[in-house]
Design a protein around this motif. Structure first.
Motif: not given
Length: 432
Positions: A340-359
């Protein structure tokens, strides 16, 4: 190869508490702010994703470390074999969580992981440990995803905390119903005094009482809990048995060995009268005389790992840890937390924690979308502009607005004469 450097070498009350123990997911998924995968989130970056772990290498929950470590390691291997995140391999920084007897271990690990630039951390196993470090991670903008925390106190804790294990509202309902289904009405509870122990105790007791039973020892307000790390249970067991219970529920970690030994010394018959939970559902083998735990039952959040998944976990653990797994508790939840963390980064287009949190809620299926069961399929769907619902080996439903699984399985297990447990059945419970 990702090598770890270790820090140290039918249910009767399905509707209890408003929790339908049914096979249904949320009808009101959380709406999450997401960023398209075609560009980095504002303020984000496309640096290689580094995931940290804060899992029990030492302490009273160390038996949960190997399967959880294997789950994270296998997931990252699968992600990298599929091309990594945003074109880069994912790396892991391994860390020890210790336990609640000394939270300085976890605090030190949290500081170390933040200093190493992790964007997400998988862990902790203990809810009490997570409560000690969750604010530290959030303040640093690091997304924490626990594969095993069940304390209700962590539901909706904040945008930088999520979990792939259900809260104790679900396990408590299942454990209480299991006790009642055994025909018991006078229940003693031997409980450790921290967030996990008292929270699961309260929800289990509520289910027992809703079904017409009574908690005769260890109830909320009785002041009969024991401190984590306790080794002498003579007085607690004497007091519990004096209440003349027809069943005993033990909510503890490694202290369970001392509790069982004291119950044996005082003549308690375990068969069909004693209940464990995820914190102490372990294969004890020759730690006790043969037959000691025969007939003991216990609950464990999470789907039963299938044989093919176990084989993959064993392969990773043998290659990277030079060992063999004897337990698979929370391995699937650890795998899915990482995915889920990795897919959230892909969906958000970035690897920072905020992007993962948002997605993270969105890729879990909170907004609906195409069902995917692998990282590669998830990336393909995201790149095609689709919403996705990731369904992994843990079988959890989409994250709800409190970042809890909207549905999850609770496994029911029973001990045999060799003091090891085997799978009996599983039920699916909802958190809303």
């Amino acid at each position: 190869m990702i090598r770890r450097m270790t820090a140290a070498k039918g249910i009767a009350l399905a509707a209890v508490l408003g929790l339908g123990l049914t096979a249904c997911a949320s009808d009101d998924p959380a709406e999450e702010t997401t960023t398209e995968a075609t560009g980095a989130a504002e303020g984000g970056d496309a640096e290689p994703l580094t995931i940290g772990t804060i899992l029990p290498v030492t302490g009273t929950l160390a038996f949960l470390g190997p399967p959880e470590i294997a789950g994270v390691g296998l997931a990252v291997s699968d992600i990298n074999e599929a091309g990594g995140v945003l074109g880069n391999d994912v790396s892991i920084e391994w860390g020890d969580s210790g336990d609640t007897t000394d939270t300085s271990v976890a605090s030190s690990t949290a500081t170390d992981l933040i200093g190493k630039g992790v964007s997400a951390v998988i862990g902790a196993a203990s809810s009490g440990v997570s409560l000690a470090v969750v604010d530290t991670f959030a303040e640093a903008g690091v997304m924490q995803i626990s594969p095993a925390n069940t304390a209700a106190d962590l539901s909706g804790y904040g945008p930088f905390f999520a979990r792939t294990a259900p809260p104790d509202t679900v396990q408590g309902a299942a454990l209480g119903s299991l006790v009642l289904d055994g025909g018991h009405t006078k229940v003693a509870m031997i409980v450790q005094n921290e967030a996990y122990g008292t929270g699961l105790r309260d929800h289990t007791a509520a289910a027992i009482e809703a079904g017409g039973g009574e908690v005769v020892y260890g109830a909320n307000g009785g002041g009969q809990e024991f401190p984590p790390g306790e080794t002498n249970f003579g007085s607690q067991v004497t007091a519990a048995l004096a209440a003349e219970p027809d069943a005993i529920v033990i909510i503890a970690f490694e202290e369970t060995v001392a509790i069982v030994n004291e119950l044996v010394a005082q003549g308690w018959d375990f068969d069909g009268t004693t209940y464990f939970c995820d914190g102490n559902l372990s294969n004890y083998g020759d730690q006790f005389d043969p037959g000691t735990l025969e007939g003991v039952q216990g609950t464990l959040p999470g789907a039963q790992a299938d044989d093919s998944f176990k084989e993959l976990l064993n392969g990773w653990y043998s290659e990277n840890e030079n060992g063999e797994l004897s337990d698979y508790s929370y391995s699937a939840e650890s795998y899915d937390a990482t995915m889920l963390a990795a897919l959230a980064a892909v969906k958000g287009g970035a690897t920072d924690g905020t992007t993962i949190s948002e997605n993270i809620a969105a890729v879990s299926g909170a907004n609906g979308g195409t069902e995917v069961t692998s990282f590669a399929d998830g990336v393909a769907a995201i790149e095609a502009g689709e919403d996705i619902t990731y369904v992994g080996p843990s079988g959890i439903g989409p994250l709800n607005e409190q970042n809890d699984p909207s549905s999850a399985y609770i496994g029911i297990y029973e001990y045999g004469g060799d003091n090891t447990y085997t799978y009996s059945k599983q039920i699916e419970g909802t958190t809303e």
